[in-house]
Design a protein around this motif. Structure first.
Motif, PDB file in Angstrom:
ATOM      1  N   THR A  23       0.836  -1.180   0.000  1.00  0.00           N
ATOM      2  CA  THR A  23       0.000   0.000   0.000  1.00  0.00           C
ATOM      3  C   THR A  23       0.884   1.248   0.000  1.00  0.00           C
ATOM      4  OG1 THR A  23      -1.868   1.041   1.121  1.00  0.00           O
ATOM      5  CG2 THR A  23      -0.120   0.156   2.521  1.00  0.00           C
ATOM      6  N   LYS A  24       0.260   2.396  -0.242  1.00  0.00           N
ATOM      7  CA  LYS A  24       1.027   3.640  -0.229  1.00  0.00           C
ATOM      8  C   LYS A  24       1.686   3.845   1.127  1.00  0.00           C
ATOM      9  CE  LYS A  24      -1.527   5.969  -3.868  1.00  0.00           C
ATOM     10  NZ  LYS A  24      -2.176   7.217  -4.322  1.00  0.00           N
ATOM     11  N   GLY A  25       2.964   4.210   1.089  1.00  0.00           N
ATOM     12  CA  GLY A  25       3.726   4.371   2.314  1.00  0.00           C
ATOM     13  C   GLY A  25       4.234   3.076   2.907  1.00  0.00           C
ATOM     14  N   GLY A  26       4.026   1.962   2.180  1.00  0.00           N
ATOM     15  CA  GLY A  26       4.463   0.663   2.673  1.00  0.00           C
ATOM     16  C   GLY A  26       5.941   0.411   2.460  1.00  0.00           C
ATOM     17  N   GLU A  27       6.340  -0.821   2.781  1.00  0.00           N
ATOM     18  CA  GLU A  27       7.759  -1.180   2.727  1.00  0.00           C
ATOM     19  C   GLU A  27       7.975  -2.389   1.813  1.00  0.00           C
ATOM     20  OE1 GLU A  27       9.895  -0.114   6.789  1.00  0.00           O
ATOM     21  OE2 GLU A  27       8.289  -1.553   7.117  1.00  0.00           O
TER      22      GLU A  27
END
Length: 345
Positions: free
Chosen positions: A249-253
């Protein structure tokens, strides 16, 4: 003693070689009881060749202490142990900071010094760890790959309740599934092109399995209600290294554990995921931290003793060391299917 020595590409010989001797006061000689084939071993056998011609190969092992140097304390003859195969200089800028995986002079036994595909192996005492009484030696032979996986997870910002996707369900990926649970993952997605590996992934805790050869990956991921917080690449394939960027997801790793052995080309739309989704892409190398060899090793031994790390489903074959040349040929030339192979010298 008998050992597997690598002379050149696909030239591995089971032969007589010298038994290691105590040369320094902190040396420990270990009688090897179990030693495993690592993916890096197969790549060097197939493509890269030996660092030194005729070098005794191998770096994942467990065994029994046979002899100790005069300055060794805390280790006794007869102790069941495993060994950290990484040799660091303890002098460079990174070692001084305790960042041993970044040591400028790091190497692993089986390259410039004899490895553990042998009846005996030698390591400094600082590299030797006692094995808990309730951990068998086949399991302890996989402490090193588990520590490598743990090192990557320690580098993430993962929090309990996260959803984790693991791409590639070889030994590293199957250990990553278990470390995901230890780090508090609520849901785990396993992705591979081999249904057999996906069955093992399910046995070890995966909530969802996706065969990306038979199913459109984007469609399969979109059908899963949870958003992926951490995506782990453990295959090292030119294809999966691009694909894994599409998962979080957005901002994930994205945690990169797999080692590619060919050039990588990333499609623009995959690369743009890093930018547009503001992904944190984490490279992870080896499994070391301070105090040497690190928390990854102590944690692995602990969770093996509790049963939260279970390597038995990963090990498909336990063979005599004499089968080494035949086994490597079968493995890299796809003459026979193996999961994890453990040799008993």
């Amino acid at each position: 003693m008998k050992a597997l020595n690598l002379y050149g590409i696909e030239d591995l010989r089971f032969e007589e070689t010298a038994v290691p001797k105590i040369d320094a006061p902190n040396d420990v000689i270990i009688k090897v009881k179990a030693t495993g084939i690592c993916g890096s071993d197969t790549s060097r056998y197939k493509k890269l060749g030996p660092y030194k011609q005729g070098m005794t190969f191998g770096h994942e092992f467990s065994g029994i202490v046979e002899e100790v140097g005069s300055d060794v304390s805390g280790l006794n003859v007869g102790d069941a142990v495993t060994g950290c195969p990484a040799v660091v200089c303890h002098q460079c800028h990174y070692c001084e900071k305790g960042e041993y995986s970044r040591c400028e002079n790091l190497y692993v036994i089986g390259s410039y010094e004899p490895g553990c595909f042998a009846e005996y192996v030698k390591l400094p005492a600082s590299n030797v760890l006692k094995v808990p009484d309730n951990v068998d030696l086949d399991t302890a032979a996989m402490v090193e790959p588990s520590a490598v996986v743990a090192h990557g997870f320690y580098r993430t910002r993962m929090k309990p309740g996260a959803t984790v996707a693991v791409m590639g369900c070889g030994s590293i990926g199957l250990l990553a599934i278990q470390w995901s649970k230890i780090f508090g993952a609520a849901k785990i997605i396993a992705i591979d092109i081999d249904d057999h590996k996906l069955e093992i992934a399910k046995e070890l805790g995966a909530d969802y399995t996706i065969n990306s050869k038979e199913t459109d990956l984007d469609e399969a991921i979109s059908a899963i209600p949870e958003k992926i917080d951490v995506a782990v690449e453990s295959a090292g394939s030119p294809f999966t290294i691009g694909q894994v960027l599409t998962l979080p997801t957005k901002g994930g790793e994205v945690l990169l554990l797999g080692i590619p052995y060919s050039d990588i080309e990333i499609h623009r739309q995959h690369f743009e995921k890093i930018l547009r989704n503001e992904l944190n892409v984490i490279g992870s190398w080896n499994g070391l931290s301070a105090p040497f060899p690190g928390e990854e090793w102590a944690a692995t031994l602990h969770y093996m003793s509790t049963g939260e790390i279970d390597v038995k489903p990963i090990i498909s074959d336990v063979l005599p060391l004499s089968k080494g040349p035949e086994t490597f040929d079968n493995l890299v030339n796809r003459k026979k299917q193996y999961d994890k192979v453990i040799f008993h010298p």
